[in-house]
Scaffold this active site. Structure first.
Site, PDB file in Angstrom:
ATOM      1  N   GLU A   1       0.840  -1.214   0.000  1.00 24.21           N
ATOM      2  CA  GLU A   1       0.000   0.000   0.000  1.00 24.21           C
ATOM      3  C   GLU A   1       0.868   1.254   0.000  1.00 24.21           C
ATOM      4  OE1 GLU A   1      -1.330   2.973   2.976  1.00 24.21           O
ATOM      5  OE2 GLU A   1      -2.009   1.029   3.745  1.00 24.21           O
ATOM      6  N   HIS A   2       1.900   1.275   0.841  1.00 28.80           N
ATOM      7  CA  HIS A   2       2.836   2.406   0.882  1.00 28.80           C
ATOM      8  C   HIS A   2       3.633   2.505  -0.425  1.00 28.80           C
ATOM      9  CE1 HIS A   2       3.206   3.629   5.294  1.00 28.80           C
ATOM     10  NE2 HIS A   2       2.238   2.736   5.279  1.00 28.80           N
TER      11      HIS A   2
ATOM     12  N   GLU B   1      10.127   1.764   2.490  1.00 31.12           N
ATOM     13  CA  GLU B   1       8.776   1.692   3.041  1.00 31.12           C
ATOM     14  C   GLU B   1       8.558   0.479   3.932  1.00 31.12           C
ATOM     15  OE1 GLU B   1       6.567   4.183   2.754  1.00 31.12           O
ATOM     16  OE2 GLU B   1       8.181   5.230   1.720  1.00 31.12           O
TER      17      GLU B   1
END
Length: 975
Positions: free
Chosen positions: A70-71, A145
């Protein structure tokens, strides 16, 4: 344009179309021919348009792969190849919502905007991000991330670093979050829900680049997507864009993202877990218990809504019988629960906090005894009516707080759509409500308890106990693990790790190419309305009192506020003002016991709330107005009854019910503990302001750590202090509830205004009118730096001052500075380079300002970065396009759409703070006219602010103690 069933529009076939009266929308369900992508459209007159694309993303381990993905997809893509398109959008679009969300089984990417051009820009960037991310080109994205081995030189110790890694260390610092993870783990050992989709820090470093890439290949495909369009946009043009620019580039794929059903256990399984407390903490009264039940499947519309109501009935309302039974038996000091209906197999949980391990069997027995009693004797019909009414009121009101209404509808649709159900089933709630309302004349809820809770086929009981020094023990194990790992590496391998660390740092610090930055679509200043929105407020009178009237369409709901001056309270009683707000409505009155009172409130109103608030007077040197606000929302035809209830609470509350008072104080302490873990940056910022600001000192006493310590001390010594507490509450109530220090605010349609006024007059007439003394508070302002010690694994690092005290003035251009500092300088240095989950700046009209970090692995390094912001501003040099971007991003924050309730609230805040419409327009003009020279000129303000050396850090005990030379005081947050 009109759409016809089974016809194809830009390769989207219309499968279903219907009007949904509950949300005043025309719903259309499409399927994309070429890829099989699903699309839901809700068309209505809302100009706050929402686009979202979601994917079913069931993880198969606890490495956090879904969360890290998602990041990561938002870190550059095919068309938008810069390192952080997400941040560029945050800086420079008119979005009203911009985020991404990882759930247990799905990942959603929603955006919203009122501007049509901006809306298409946002869609473009998000679709390119999820379908063509740069993760295939740059392994460094996963390193940044997710996680990586950090080694700056061969002689250093190896550490783990990564944004999600540090975010989840912060999450797992909270015992409530540890418990929630264990609930899913205990109930679903054989399915995806048994894993932590957010990532368990213990397992995140097991994620390899190969597995990471495979996850995207497997799940981020249009055939596995759920696309959503909401609002008054041009649907035909939106479908054309999505198809031509993206979907028609793909073919249909067979994707196995199916979520398996967990087979029932045939009963309740027992689990134990631990969380960390300090070595000095004896752990008394710090055990959690949770009894958990799996209930059917999410596509059961009736169960979805019925158990939402039943959970509220059993555990949330002050009249809740299960909560009452557990509290009265002394099982724990706080009881709460939840119904998680956003997974395939919904879960109902009962949680007791601040208990002891030897009470486990009694905890379980009381729950089942209470269920049996409710089934045998029946649930009070008035309680049922109250709970159905309050839930229905909230659904119909549609107040979604800080989220666009369209986004709330998307998440509700996904609660069935993701599991191959009808996406409209949870939006069409009226028929389901009517089925449930038979509970008013039948044993409907009793039968639910009997079928799903007493005859439990699939459940768990969890005991979560405190363990002294567990956090330090884990930290030491990790240190030794990494030390041992380093010892196995050859010279060549060590050199490679250093090179990888440097390679990541080089990518992070390399400037973006001008041509790449300019690929991010950008509006012009001409797309922005130069005129600030005027909030409706007409100042009039009602008797001898000021009345602030907001003429708004509220759908026959009255939004009412009674605003009392609380400067009538003597200085040493200030914390009792906040305690009073926690007590009112939860304790009995002359006419009602507290359970009956809760039922009356929920039957006849949409809720009554109490709060202690402060409003800083604009244009003054720190002058502020402390207020006690009583808030109610009610349908116009029920206003007379609402006024009767308010009168009973304000004038006839029985403060001397010691047993109930003790329960409320215990619950208040428990909820404050949750806030400290979840919002450590706010706690630290409020504490910081108390070092140099009178209003900061006041707010620390009513809502900050100081107030928590006050409540902690009352709870600890309640038996000796009970009479004093009662006397103090009565004294404070007498000083506040007086018609001579009252302003009223009302939001309602004009046709109902006069009738509402008549009811309000009746209430005012009952209030005392004796002359009150207005107190001038003379707080000792104690400049200091504090380290606030917890067993958490991360820090919340705050540094700031009052810039007005340094001779600077407020201007709207400071809000542009906030955008630049937060989303450029701090984002880069604190999040990207430092690995913290969040970073931000704040500049208030009062002069109070701060820099802050959220779930930050660092401490001293973060403070050093704050100090260097001055140099960044001195060298600030951007072109006109970049400056325009910052201005648009700042305006975006000002122009968020507001509900009628929020509009009246904001108008009242402006009125009390003496912020005129001219002030609001002036601020907007200063933002629109800001330029790089103005931003550069703020370097002296930041330099002087950082020299003030006010610091507050809430975080890991060992980390703070290792940097103790920074602080004047170290404070243990929890005893």
């Amino acid at each position: 344009m009109d759409f016809s069933l089974n016809k194809i529009y830009h390769d989207f076939k219309l499968i279903e179309e219907k009007y949904i009266k509950e949300i005043n929308s025309k719903a259309r369900i499409f399927q994309h021919n070429k890829t099989g992508a699903r699309l839901l459209n809700l068309e209505n007159d809302d100009d706050n348009k929402v686009f979202a694309i979601g994917f079913r993303t069931p993880p198969k381990d606890s490495t956090g792969i879904a969360h890290i993905m998602e990041h990561s997809v938002l870190c550059g893509s095919r068309k938008f190849s810069i390192k952080d398109p997400f941040v560029e959008l945050a800086k420079g679009s008119l979005n009203t919502f911009l985020n991404a969300m990882t759930f247990s089984d799905k990942t959603l990417y929603p955006v919203a905007s009122k501007n049509d051009k901006d809306f298409f820009n946002l869609m473009d960037v998000y679709l390119d991000a999820v379908l063509y991310p740069n993760i295939y080109k740059y392994p460094e994205i996963l390193m940044q991330e997710g996680w990586h081995h950090e080694l700056n030189s061969e002689d250093d110790e190896i550490t783990y670093k990564g944004v999600v890694y540090n975010e989840m260390k912060g999450v797992f610092s909270s015992p409530e979050d540890v418990l929630y993870r264990k609930i899913q783990e205990s109930l679903f050992p054989d399915t995806t829900y048994g894993f932590e989709s957010g990532g368990d820090p213990q397992y995140i470093p097991d994620l390899t680049y190969e597995k990471f890439i495979d996850f995207h290949k497997n799940f981020y495909h249009p055939s596995n997507s759920y696309i959503y369009l909401y609002g008054n946009g041009n649907l035909d043009e939106q479908l054309r864009f999505i198809n031509e620019e993206y979907l028609n580039k793909f073919d249909k794929a067979e994707i196995n993202s199916r979520i398996e059903v967990q087979k029932p256990f045939g009963g309740i399984r027992d689990f134990k877990a631990e969380y960390s407390v300090s070595k000095e903490d004896q752990g008394k009264d710090k055990t959690f218990f949770s009894l958990n039940f799996v209930l059917g499947e999410a596509c059961n519309d009736e169960l979805y809504l019925a158990f939402d109501i039943l959970e509220y009935l059993l555990l949330e309302t002050p009249a809740a019988p299960l909560k009452k039974a557990l509290i009265e038996a002394g099982i724990g000091k706080d009881v709460y629960g939840f119904f998680d209906n956003s997974i395939l197999q919904p879960v109902f949980s009962v949680v007791v906090k601040n208990s002891n391990e030897d009470k486990k069997e009694e905890f379980k027995k009381i729950i089942f005894d209470t269920f049996n009693e409710l089934v045998e004797k029946g649930i009070d019909k008035k309680l049922i009516e109250a709970c159905i009414n309050i839930k229905e009121f909230r659904l119909r009101e549609g107040d979604t707080r800080n989220y666009p209404k369209g986004l709330i509808y998307y998440t509700k649709a996904m609660d069935s759509w993701l599991y191959d159900g009808n996406p409209l089933s949870h939006l069409e709630y009226e028929e389901t409500f009517n089925k449930i309302k038979i509970a008013l004349t039948t044993n409907y809820f009793e039968e639910l308890i009997k079928k799903y809770l007493l005859n439990v086929k699939h459940g768990s009981i969890i005991t979560l106990t405190p363990k002294q020094g567990l956090a330090e023990e884990k930290a030491e194990k990790l240190r030794l693990k990494l030390k041992e790992y380093k010892s196995t590496l050859s010279k060549k391998e060590l050199k490679k790790l250093v090179e990888e660390t440097n390679s990541l740092r080089e990518r992070q610090t390399s400037p973006e190419k001008k041509e790449d930055l300019e690929k991010i679509p950008l509006l012009s200043l001409k797309d922005i309305d130069p005129k600030a929105e005027e909030l409706p407020l007409e100042e009039t009178t009602i008797g001898n009192n000021k009345l602030l009237y907001h003429s708004l369409f509220t759908n026959k709901i009255v939004y009412l506020k009674f605003i009392f001056d609380s400067k009538t309270v003597e200085e040493n009683y200030i914390p009792y003002v906040s305690l009073l707000s926690a007590v009112l409505g939860k304790i009995g009155t002359e006419k009602y016991d507290y359970a009956d009172l809760a039922n009356e409130i929920n039957i006849y109103t949409g809720g009554i709330g109490y709060s202690s608030s402060t409003f800083i007077k604009n244009g003054t040197e720190g002058e502020y107005l402390p207020k006690f606000i009583v808030k109610a929302k009610v349908l116009i035809d029920k206003l007379p009854k609402n006024i009767d209830i308010l009168e009973e609470i304000i004038l006839n509350t029985k403060m001397d019910d010691k047993k109930r008072l003790k329960e409320i104080i215990q619950e208040t302490k428990s909820r404050l503990e949750m806030v400290i873990f979840d919002a450590g940056h706010i706690v630290a910022a409020n504490r910081l302001f108390s070092y140099f600001s009178p209003v900061g000192k006041y707010e620390e006493n009513i809502s900050g750590l100081q107030f928590y310590k006050f409540v902690e001390e009352l709870e600890e010594n309640f038996d000796e202090k009970a009479d004093e507490i009662i006397r103090s509450l009565k004294k404070v109530a007498e000083a506040i509830f007086n018609k001579n220090n009252l302003i009223i605010s009302i939001a309602i349609e004009e046709e109902h205004f006069n009738g509402a006024k008549e009811n309000i007059i009746k209430f005012i007439e009952k209030l005392d009118d004796k002359v009150l003394k207005i107190n001038e508070y003379k707080f000792e302002i104690d400049p200091q730096n504090e380290g606030l010690l917890t067993e958490g694994d991360v820090q919340y690092v705050v540094k700031g001052c009052n810039f007005k005290q340094l001779g600077y003035e407020y201007s709207g251009s400071l809000q542009v500075l906030k955008t630049i500092i937060s989303l450029d300088y701090l984002w880069h240095n604190i999040r990207v380079l430092g690995g913290a989950y969040g970073s931000f700046a704040s500049f208030g009209r009062s002069g109070n300002m701060f820099f802050g970090s959220y779930r930050d692995p660092n401490l001293k390094e973060t403070i050093d970065a704050y100090k260097k912001a001055e140099l960044y501003l001195k060298n600030f040099d951007v072109n006109e396009r970049e400056m325009t971007k910052y201005i648009i991003g700042t305006i975006s924050g000002l122009d968020m759409p507001l509900t009628p309730a929020a509009k009246s609230e904001k108008a009242v805040a402006y009125y009390l703070s003496n912020i005129t419409k001219e002030d609001v327009q002036k601020e907007r003009d200063e933002i629109l006219n800001c330029n790089k020279e103005m931003i550069k000129s703020f370097s002296s303000l930041i330099a002087d602010a950082m020299k003030e050396n006010y610091i507050c850090v809430l975080g890991n005990s060992s980390k703070i103690k290792n940097n103790k030379d920074i602080f004047n005081n170290l404070v243990e947050v929890f005893k």
